[in-house]
Design a protein around this motif. Structure first.
Motif, PDB file in Angstrom:
ATOM      1  N   TYR A 218       0.824  -1.208   0.000  1.00 19.82           N
ATOM      2  CA  TYR A 218       0.000   0.000   0.000  1.00 19.82           C
ATOM      3  C   TYR A 218       0.857   1.257   0.000  1.00 19.82           C
ATOM      4  N   GLY A 219       2.009   1.181  -0.677  1.00 19.32           N
ATOM      5  CA  GLY A 219       2.834   2.351  -0.918  1.00 19.32           C
ATOM      6  C   GLY A 219       3.691   2.827   0.232  1.00 19.32           C
ATOM      7  N   THR A 220       3.665   2.138   1.359  1.00 22.08           N
ATOM      8  CA  THR A 220       4.475   2.582   2.497  1.00 22.08           C
ATOM      9  C   THR A 220       5.312   1.437   3.022  1.00 22.08           C
ATOM     10  N   MET A 221       6.465   1.765   3.530  1.00 20.39           N
ATOM     11  CA  MET A 221       7.322   0.755   4.149  1.00 20.39           C
ATOM     12  C   MET A 221       7.877   1.313   5.449  1.00 20.39           C
TER      13      MET A 221
ATOM     14  N   LEU B 110       7.803  -6.497  -7.130  1.00 18.98           N
ATOM     15  CA  LEU B 110       7.376  -5.847  -8.367  1.00 18.98           C
ATOM     16  C   LEU B 110       6.728  -4.524  -7.984  1.00 18.98           C
ATOM     17  N   SER B 111       7.519  -3.464  -8.039  1.00 15.83           N
ATOM     18  CA  SER B 111       6.997  -2.155  -7.640  1.00 15.83           C
ATOM     19  C   SER B 111       6.958  -1.220  -8.837  1.00 15.83           C
ATOM     20  N   ASP B 112       6.258  -0.117  -8.665  1.00 15.80           N
ATOM     21  CA  ASP B 112       6.128   0.872  -9.724  1.00 15.80           C
ATOM     22  C   ASP B 112       7.482   1.518 -10.030  1.00 15.80           C
ATOM     23  N   ALA B 113       7.566   2.122 -11.203  1.00 18.51           N
ATOM     24  CA  ALA B 113       8.800   2.786 -11.624  1.00 18.51           C
ATOM     25  C   ALA B 113       8.729   4.274 -11.262  1.00 18.51           C
ATOM     26  N   ASP B 114       8.465   4.544  -9.987  1.00 20.31           N
ATOM     27  CA  ASP B 114       8.399   5.930  -9.518  1.00 20.31           C
ATOM     28  C   ASP B 114       9.172   6.046  -8.208  1.00 20.31           C
ATOM     29  N   LYS B 115       9.119   7.226  -7.594  1.00 23.33           N
ATOM     30  CA  LYS B 115       9.891   7.475  -6.370  1.00 23.33           C
ATOM     31  C   LYS B 115       9.494   6.517  -5.245  1.00 23.33           C
TER      32      LYS B 115
ATOM     33  N   LYS C 219      14.192  -0.333  -2.317  1.00 25.34           N
ATOM     34  CA  LYS C 219      15.399  -0.115  -1.510  1.00 25.34           C
ATOM     35  C   LYS C 219      15.265  -0.797  -0.147  1.00 25.34           C
ATOM     36  N   TRP C 220      14.083  -0.710   0.459  1.00 28.91           N
ATOM     37  CA  TRP C 220      13.822  -1.370   1.740  1.00 28.91           C
ATOM     38  C   TRP C 220      14.056  -2.873   1.630  1.00 28.91           C
ATOM     39  N   PHE C 221      13.499  -3.458   0.574  1.00 26.41           N
ATOM     40  CA  PHE C 221      13.616  -4.902   0.415  1.00 26.41           C
ATOM     41  C   PHE C 221      15.039  -5.330   0.077  1.00 26.41           C
ATOM     42  N   LYS C 222      15.755  -4.511  -0.683  1.00 26.19           N
ATOM     43  CA  LYS C 222      17.154  -4.846  -0.972  1.00 26.19           C
ATOM     44  C   LYS C 222      17.988  -4.835   0.300  1.00 26.19           C
ATOM     45  N   LYS C 223      17.666  -3.940   1.205  1.00 28.89           N
ATOM     46  CA  LYS C 223      18.415  -3.820   2.453  1.00 28.89           C
ATOM     47  C   LYS C 223      18.034  -4.906   3.459  1.00 28.89           C
TER      48      LYS C 223
END
Length: 136
Positions: free
Chosen positions: A33-36, A56-61, A68-72
């Motif tokens: 829902y767009g927040t982490m 699979l996230s959108d190609a926006d900010k 980035k959260w999931f990569k970390k």
């Protein structure tokens, strides 16, 4: 109850609906829902149960921020990127999304897959006069 070992994490309901339109296998789809945040991440981690995780996230900010959260915090996840011209997963054409997911090992509705310039039926109809059947 899901019988798949795959979990697909997306941002919102429209993304989830679009993906469900092309998948033909049971996949657990979790919306952020767009927040982490730490509490949201913990909530998602509780649902994973040792599954293969795909982001699979959108190609926006916001999509980049979630990725980035999931990569970390979940480095073993696989990241699937959409073409930035679509902007959002929910706006991706079904055939594009089906091809993208199929390349990552998901079972999709193959009637949505376009091959070459024409779809398979269009190709057969266009070149029907050029093919002759021969008995061997």
């Amino acid at each position: 109850m899901y019988f798949s070992d795959k979990v697909l994490i997306v941002e919102g309901k429209t993304d989830k609906r679009r993906i469900e339109e092309v998948l033909i296998e049971p996949v657990q789809i979790i919306c952020t829902y767009g927040t982490m945040g730490v509490s949201k991440l913990d909530e998602i981690l509780d649902q994973l149960n040792g599954s293969d995780i795909y982001i699979l996230s959108d190609a926006d900010k916001e999509g980049r921020k979630i990725r980035k959260w999931f990569k970390k915090h979940l480095s073993e996840s696989t990241h699937i990127y959409i073409d930035p011209k679509f902007g959002e997963v929910g706006r991706c054409p079904r055939d594009y999304l089906a091809n993208l997911l199929m390349r990552h090992g998901f079972y999709v509705d193959t009637s949505l897959i376009m091959k070459g310039k024409f779809g398979e039926n269009e190709r057969r109809n266009k070149f029907a006069g050029y093919y002759q059947s021969y008995s061997v």
